[in-house]
Enzyme design. Sequence first.
Site: not given
Ligand code: CP
Ligand code: NVA
Length: 304
Positions: A290, A106, A223, A133, A262, A136
């Site tokens: 997930r 990540r 989101d 992502h 998400c 997701q």
């Molecule tokens: N939706 C998602 O990726 O959640 P987290 O940021 O908690 O991993």
């Molecule tokens: N769009 C959000 C998604 C988190 C899972 C971010 O990048 O923070």
Amino acid sequence: MKLKTKHLLTLAELSPKEFVGLIDDAIKLKKELKKGGNKPILKNKTLTMIFQKPSTRTRVSFEIGMSQLGGYAVNLSSSDMQLSRGESVEDTAKTLSRYTDCIMARVYDHELLEQLSQSATIPIINGLSDTFHPCQILADFMTIKEKKKKIKGIKIAWIGDGNNVCNSMIYGAALAGATMSIATPKGFEPDKNAVKEAQKKTKIELTDDPVKAVKNADVVVTDTYSSIHDADPTKTKKFLPKYQVNPELMKSAKKDAIFMHCLPAKRDQEVTSSVIDGPQSVVWDEAENRLHSQKALLASLIRG
Ligand code: CP
Ligand code: NVA
């Protein structure tokens, strides 16, 4: 599902058949787990997880997913790694390739994933970057398949920021043969290239009108207005009240439309508590999926 790609960075690496195949595998793994447990198809295999950003769902679902398949996951915060002291991405990728069977990262800059994938001899999975992502979206289309019994021909309305999740959903829609209507304020549209590529395969409509976007929609998605990489509290003012998913907006969608997010959500900003806790919301199934969809992905990438 046998995949041609070695890595999963955006979803563009998958064919429609592979995308659907992964979802079907995920549904099978979910059933198998609920019947008593999965077979140890990743026995003694390991996943290394690198986090530059916080996570709840991604971290826990990948770690538990590996253990349910007989494998093991190692969790690293990038600040604990020599990367933070200047070791190159290339050297990090080559070193980790000698220990572990797969890396999930990540990151902020998507390019870091590309660099990892160029130097690693093992699969790299994008666990969220500033621009995409994909994991997701595997879970999201699995959820749509469970709830709507199909993914082809489904209309998805995206409301709010045209962000990383939205960009991956655009690729997902193109793979699934679903259509999207995306309502964002001007200046917050999704990635132009993702839209252009997907429009060659399906209908992706951009608008600034949420009511227009949700008309006839089977799925309404939103989101947070500010993502981790652009945490900016002043952004909210540009979105509210027009881009909030509330009961009134849901009424303009199909009667049996589902609501997805998400997570994490900022309640009563992008979505009201009444919608996220209401009968049309499927967010907890979406979060659970997930786990199942990433297990399908890990099994495909690690076993080759
Ligand atoms: N939706 C998602 O990726 O959640 P987290 O940021 O908690 O991993
Ligand atoms: N769009 C959000 C998604 C988190 C899972 C971010 O990048 O923070």
